[in-house]
Design a protein around this motif. Structure first.
Motif, mmCIF file in Angstrom:
data_model
loop_
_atom_site.group_PDB
_atom_site.id
_atom_site.type_symbol
_atom_site.label_atom_id
_atom_site.label_comp_id
_atom_site.label_asym_id
_atom_site.label_seq_id
_atom_site.Cartn_x
_atom_site.Cartn_y
_atom_site.Cartn_z
ATOM 1 N N LEU A 22 2.607 -1.319 3.997
ATOM 2 C CA LEU A 22 1.973 -0.103 4.503
ATOM 3 C C LEU A 22 0.553 0.034 3.970
ATOM 4 C CD1 LEU A 22 2.738 2.460 6.129
ATOM 5 C CD2 LEU A 22 3.564 3.463 4.038
ATOM 6 N N MET A 23 0.371 -0.367 2.702
ATOM 7 C CA MET A 23 -0.945 -0.208 2.081
ATOM 8 C C MET A 23 -1.833 -1.421 2.282
ATOM 9 S SD MET A 23 0.288 1.284 -1.567
ATOM 10 C CE MET A 23 -1.334 1.368 -2.293
ATOM 11 N N GLY A 24 -1.242 -2.526 2.761
ATOM 12 C CA GLY A 24 -2.012 -3.755 2.898
ATOM 13 C C GLY A 24 -2.402 -4.363 1.569
ATOM 14 N N VAL A 25 -1.494 -4.342 0.610
ATOM 15 C CA VAL A 25 -1.788 -4.894 -0.715
ATOM 16 C C VAL A 25 -1.320 -6.350 -0.774
ATOM 17 C CG1 VAL A 25 -1.209 -4.737 -3.169
ATOM 18 C CG2 VAL A 25 -1.549 -2.673 -1.850
ATOM 19 N N GLU A 26 -2.161 -7.212 -1.302
ATOM 20 C CA GLU A 26 -1.781 -8.598 -1.576
ATOM 21 C C GLU A 26 -1.389 -8.667 -3.039
ATOM 22 O OE1 GLU A 26 -2.166 -11.942 -0.192
ATOM 23 O OE2 GLU A 26 -1.990 -10.966 1.764
ATOM 24 N N ILE A 27 -0.255 -9.276 -3.327
ATOM 25 C CA ILE A 27 0.111 -9.321 -4.741
ATOM 26 C C ILE A 27 -0.143 -10.712 -5.311
ATOM 27 C CG2 ILE A 27 1.871 -7.562 -4.263
ATOM 28 C CD1 ILE A 27 3.871 -9.748 -5.320
#
Ligand code: SF4
Ligand code: SF4
Lengths: 134, 367
Positions: free
Chosen positions: B87-92
């Motif tokens: 949803l946030m478009g975070v790459e981990i």
């Protein structure tokens, strides 16, 4: 041959019967838990800067603290710190949020009590008691 | 007076019953010992977790996901945090992805061990129960030294992992993986190879492929009915496309295959973990995410392959710090539909066996 599997299973049982014991003899022998285990909470009062981060991180409203301004140093100091362990999930989010690591998880696990009210901990009193006991 | 027809007997099983895996209740209609109808009753473990999410921040909800399928809590964490990340478009970070895979697959092994043990127990194989639980203990020790808890692990955060495993984690993991062939051999010897166990499980509770597909069954229960469907392969998430592993399928459609397929899956999980250990890079375990998590307005659905079936999270965000709605799609809740259909016509002790092979965890069913 029908029944071969049964004997094979019995063989395993007998092998393990004479093997080493793997059960723990609690409470005669108390296990030492790894240092990250979240089984209880401890507060070091002198480290706390009264920032309320722990209470805000908590999903369940376990932590209630109040502070007052110290006239000499102009810093906020802790006045009261209460935790209602009956509502605690032992998730550790409070200790992760604490910037000074004043609130930490501890490894005491014998926390069972008889009365519900005994689960409401006064963390400052506990810390002092612990300090005395050394 | 005719004696070959008995009167219908209505029997209540559960919610407090040793073979009901938590708090499941079924009302069984019997004709002699033969089951003519089953009415499943659920809701005894309902805690309103979806509703609780609406009054918690995104991070605060992670510990609650532990309490869904509590036998594989890292998977629930994983499904939830990945949904929020999507949803946030975070790459981990890479290392966090690998650690998630390692923990996820360990959870799969642990969950399957419980399944094998409790299936054995439900058909009165008391001795076999202890073996799988003994080995699961080692996985719980690994959770404990890393994340600090054995059951409700709470090891993932939005953006990565909560903690780096300590130095002693890696040797413990290696030795566990080395011992798995012997463990599986023992489970086979003490349980699957046992003629009584086979008699109780083989050809019992047949669920044909078409029925399984029509009921939206997922997970090992589906794959034991001959359908090759696994979210890890069908819609690869995280870094599953990098690993070389097979999706075990069995074609017996019976209780025996639904149980023994977990042995095959443990072998595949071991394969994945070994590759993950080989390839894991050094680096951070947390992405740079804002302290206050506020996903943009929108909605998202994400699913993962939980040990028991497909686990999905549907989250609606209104742009605030708390989700507007969280909907959980638990695998076992959907899988449970097969029980009244498949168990009809079997003897009452077979119903216990069929229910055991579903590996239902009521924390997940009732939410
Ligand atoms: S462990 Fe979790 S539930 Fe308990 S006080 Fe800390 S944040 Fe709250
Ligand atoms: S977060 Fe730490 S420093 Fe801040 S009030 Fe809580 S215990 Fe004290």
């Amino acid at each position: 041959m029908f029944g071969k599997g049964l004997f094979q299973g019995l063989g395993i049982t007998f092998k393990r019967m004479v093997g080493p014991n793997i059960t723990e003899f609690y409470p005669e022998q108390k296990p030492v838990l790894p240092s990250r285990v979240r089984s209880s909470m401890g507060l070091q009062r002198e480290k706390c800067i009264c920032c309320n981060m722990c209470a805000m991180a908590c999903p369940n409203g376990v932590i209630k603290l109040t502070g007052e301004k110290d006239e000499e140093s102009k810093k906020r100091v802790l006045k009261s710190y209460h935790m209602d362990l009956g509502r605690c999930l032992f998730c550790g989010l409070c200790t992760e949020a604490c910037p000074t690591k004043a609130l930490t998880v501890t490894q005491e696990y014998e926390n069972a009590v008889f009365e519900a009210d005994d689960m409401k901990w006064d963390m400052i009193a506990r810390a002092e008691r612990k300090g005395k006991e050394g | 007076m005719s004696i070959d027809k008995t009167e219908e007997l209505v029997l209540n099983m559960g919610p407090q019953h040793p073979s009901m895996h938590g708090l499941f209740r079924m009302i069984v209609h019997l004709e002699g010992e033969t089951v003519t109808e089953i009415e499943p009753k659920i809701g005894y473990l309902h805690r309103g977790i979806e509703k609780l999410a609406e009054s918690r921040t995104y991070t605060q909800f992670i510990p609650y996901t532990d309490r869904l399928d509590y036998l594989a809590s890292p998977h629930n964490n994983w499904a939830y945090v990945q949904t929020v990340e999507k949803l946030m478009g975070v790459e981990i970070p890479e290392r966090a992805e690998y650690l998630r895979v390692i923990f996820g697959e360990l959870a799969r092994i642990a969950s399957h061990q419980v399944m094998i043990a409790s299936t054995a127990l439900d058909i009165a194989g008391w001795t076999a129960w202890g073996y799988a639980f003994r080995d699961r203990e080692r996985i719980l020790d690994m959770y404990e030294m890393t994340a600090g808890s054995r059951l409700t692990v709470n090891c993932m955060r939005i953006g990565g992992m909560s903690a780096e495993p300590p130095a002693e984690f890696w040797p413990a993991l290696e030795s566990f993986l080395d011992d798995t062939p012997e463990m599986l051999e023992e489970y086979y010897g003490i349980f699957f190879g046992n003629e009584i166990a086979q008699g109780r499980l083989k050809n019992v509770g047949i669920m044909p492929k078409e029925l399984a597909e029509n009921l939206s069954i997922t997970g090992p229960v589906l794959r034991a009915s001959g359908v090759q469907y696994d979210v890890r392969k069908a819609y690869p998430y995280s870094i599953y496309d990098r690993f070389d592993f097979d999706v075990p399928v069995r074609y017996g459609c019976d209780s025996y295959d639904r149980t023994i397929i977990r042995m095959d899956e443990i072998k595949e999980s071991v394969k994945i973990i070994r590759q993950a250990i080989r390839d894991i890079p050094e680096g951070p375990i947390m992405a740079k995410v804002p302290k206050v998590i506020k996903p943009p307005v929108g909605e998202v659905y994400h699913r993962v392959e939980n040990p028991k079936g497909e686990l999905g999270f549907y989250i609606v965000s209104d742009g605030s710090t708390k989700p507007a709605r969280v909907r959980i799609r638990p695998g076992t809740f959907v899988n449970l539909q097969m029980l009244p259909i498949v168990a009809k016509g079997w003897k009452i002790q077979d119903v216990v066996a069929i229910f055991a092979t579903l590996d239902a965890v009521l924390g997940e069913v009732d939410k």
